[in-house]
Design an enzyme around this catalytic site. Structure first.
Site: not given
Ligand code: CTP
Length: 411
Positions: A207, A303-304
């Site tokens: 990304n 999701d970390i």
């Molecule tokens: N994050 C994470 N691990 C993932 C995805 C996201 O740790 N696999 C963390 C990002 O570092 C950020 C937060 O989650 O702090 C939000 O990420 P975002 O992509 O905006 O949201 P999502 O929870 O993935 O939701 P969506 O994609 O539906 O907006």
């Protein structure tokens, strides 16, 4: 912590009052020594007001010398910092000449010498300046920067003085923890940058994240005295002073490294743009274009942020929410769903957020929020870290034991 701050005559001298403030925020005493040409760029009155001490500039000032001679001043310093350091001052220090108070102190002091060069990029790349830089580094002088970017002369290149809080961070780490900061004794783990999810040996899904915000947050936490570990996806950014970086590629690797690093962390900040999905299979060989259409099956990445927030003994956990619409609504939803302590929400799109040097954000927590208008990522990071420190102590109490046992760097 006593710092002699030498200011030589470059346009970046206008940043000196801010630098003095950053150093004093850490409890440092700052004695300013100006060269006569520095007085062309910044006033003694402003510097005296922020440093709270009379400015020294003249080697032959009888009254000032009677109060503290240049030799006493050289001994008083724990660090001699010159910011900005011009090509001229670098050359003088190399030659050992001491025609003025500042260079005399450099010769007479045994304290670490730190230079933050600032000059036109052609002057910086001139072989004379580069050879002076190399000699100074060989002699153990610490050279901070210069940064790359647009210059006061209208040109672009390497020669900008580093930002005051970056210089303060470097001096803080050199001072071995003698500077006080709101996060002193705390371990802060930060994820930053994008991840790369391989498709085959030559292709991957990634990304537009540059990692700039995560690294700025890391630097701001280091300035506040924290031990900082960044778990970083692939980025093209210099490692900030006093920050440990662990490089990873994939979401899986970031997940694993983060879980190991947060075991003794007080604060976790998830600034990385982690892939939500990765290819289910990674081809062993380069995929050939044999078909008109192809599809790649994707599976969810861990999701970390949610994993860390759900730990039995979780650190104070801060997430980021990058949104293209309904920014604060979506961010509050994530704050609640992932059970975070705080979330930093910002708008992203083709014209803002990614890879930009500026950003705006709204920080939300369970019963409050604070909006930060557009500013540089460095300044925004400083404000966010100050707020995180405030909320951390508000939620956990100011006497919370650090989870990391700090081996103090006592004198
Ligand atoms: N994050 C994470 N691990 C993932 C995805 C996201 O740790 N696999 C963390 C990002 O570092 C950020 C937060 O989650 O702090 C939000 O990420 P975002 O992509 O905006 O949201 P999502 O929870 O993935 O939701 P969506 O994609 O539906 O907006």
């Amino acid at each position: 912590m006593n710092i002699v701050l030498g200011i030589s005559g470059g346009i970046a001298a206008y940043k000196a009052p801010d630098l003095v403030r950053r150093l004093r925020e850490h409890g440092a005493e700052v004695q300013i020594v100006m060269t006569s040409s520095a007085e062309e760029f910044v006033t003694e009155t402003a510097l005296q007001a922020v440093s709270g001490r009379p400015i020294r500039s003249n080697l032959w000032d009888k009254d000032a010398e009677a109060a503290m001679s240049h030799i006493e001043l050289a001994r008083w310093a724990d660090v001699v910092l010159i910011a900005p350091a011009t090509a001229e001052v670098m050359a003088r220090i190399v030659s050992g000449g001491a025609p003025d108070l500042l260079t005399t102190i450099c010769l007479a002091s045994e304290a670490p010498l730190v230079l933050a060069p600032a000059m036109n990029h052609v002057m910086w790349s001139n072989p004379a300046t580069q050879s002076n830089r190399a000699v100074l580094e060989e002699r153990g002088v610490h050279i901070l920067g210069p940064g790359i970017g647009s210059q006061a002369c209208g040109e672009t290149g390497a020669g900008r003085m580093l930002e005051p809080n970056a210089i303060a961070a470097a001096v803080a780490s050199l001072a071995g923890g003698k500077l006080e900061g709101a996060m002193k004794g705390r371990k802060v783990v930060i994820t930053a940058g994008p991840t790369r999810e391989p498709i085959d040996p030559v292709r991957y899904i990634t990304n537009r994240s540059s990692g700039k915000m995560g690294y700025a947050i890391a630097q701001a936490a280091a300035v506040q005295g924290a031990e900082v570990v960044v778990i970083s996806g692939p980025v093209n950014i210099a490692v900030p002073a006093g920050v440990e970086v662990q490089a990873v590629q994939t979401a899986e690797e970031m997940h694993e490294a983060t879980l190991a690093a947060v075991a003794d962390a007080d604060i976790f900040i998830a600034a990385a743009a982690v892939a939500d999905y990765r290819p289910a299979q990674v081809a062993g060989q380069k995929i050939k274009k044999n078909n008109e259409q192809m599809s790649i099956e994707l599976v969810r990445c861990p999701d970390i942020l949610a994993t860390v927030a759900a730990l039995d003994v979780a650190p104070f956990t801060v997430g980021f929410a990058a949104e293209t619409e309904k920014v604060t609504d979506y961010a509050r939803g994530k704050l609640e769903k992932k059970r975070l302590d705080m979330i930093v929400a910002n708008r992203v799109g083709s014209d803002c957020g990614f890879d930009s040097d500026d950003n705006a954000a709204t920080v939300l927590w369970n019963d409050g929020e604070k909006r930060f208008p557009t500013t540089s990522k460095t300044d925004l990071a400083r404000d966010i870290i100050e707020l995180v420190a405030q909320r951390f102590y508000a939620v956990r109490g100011s006497d919370t034991e650090p989870r990391l046992t700090v081996i103090s760097n006592s004198d």
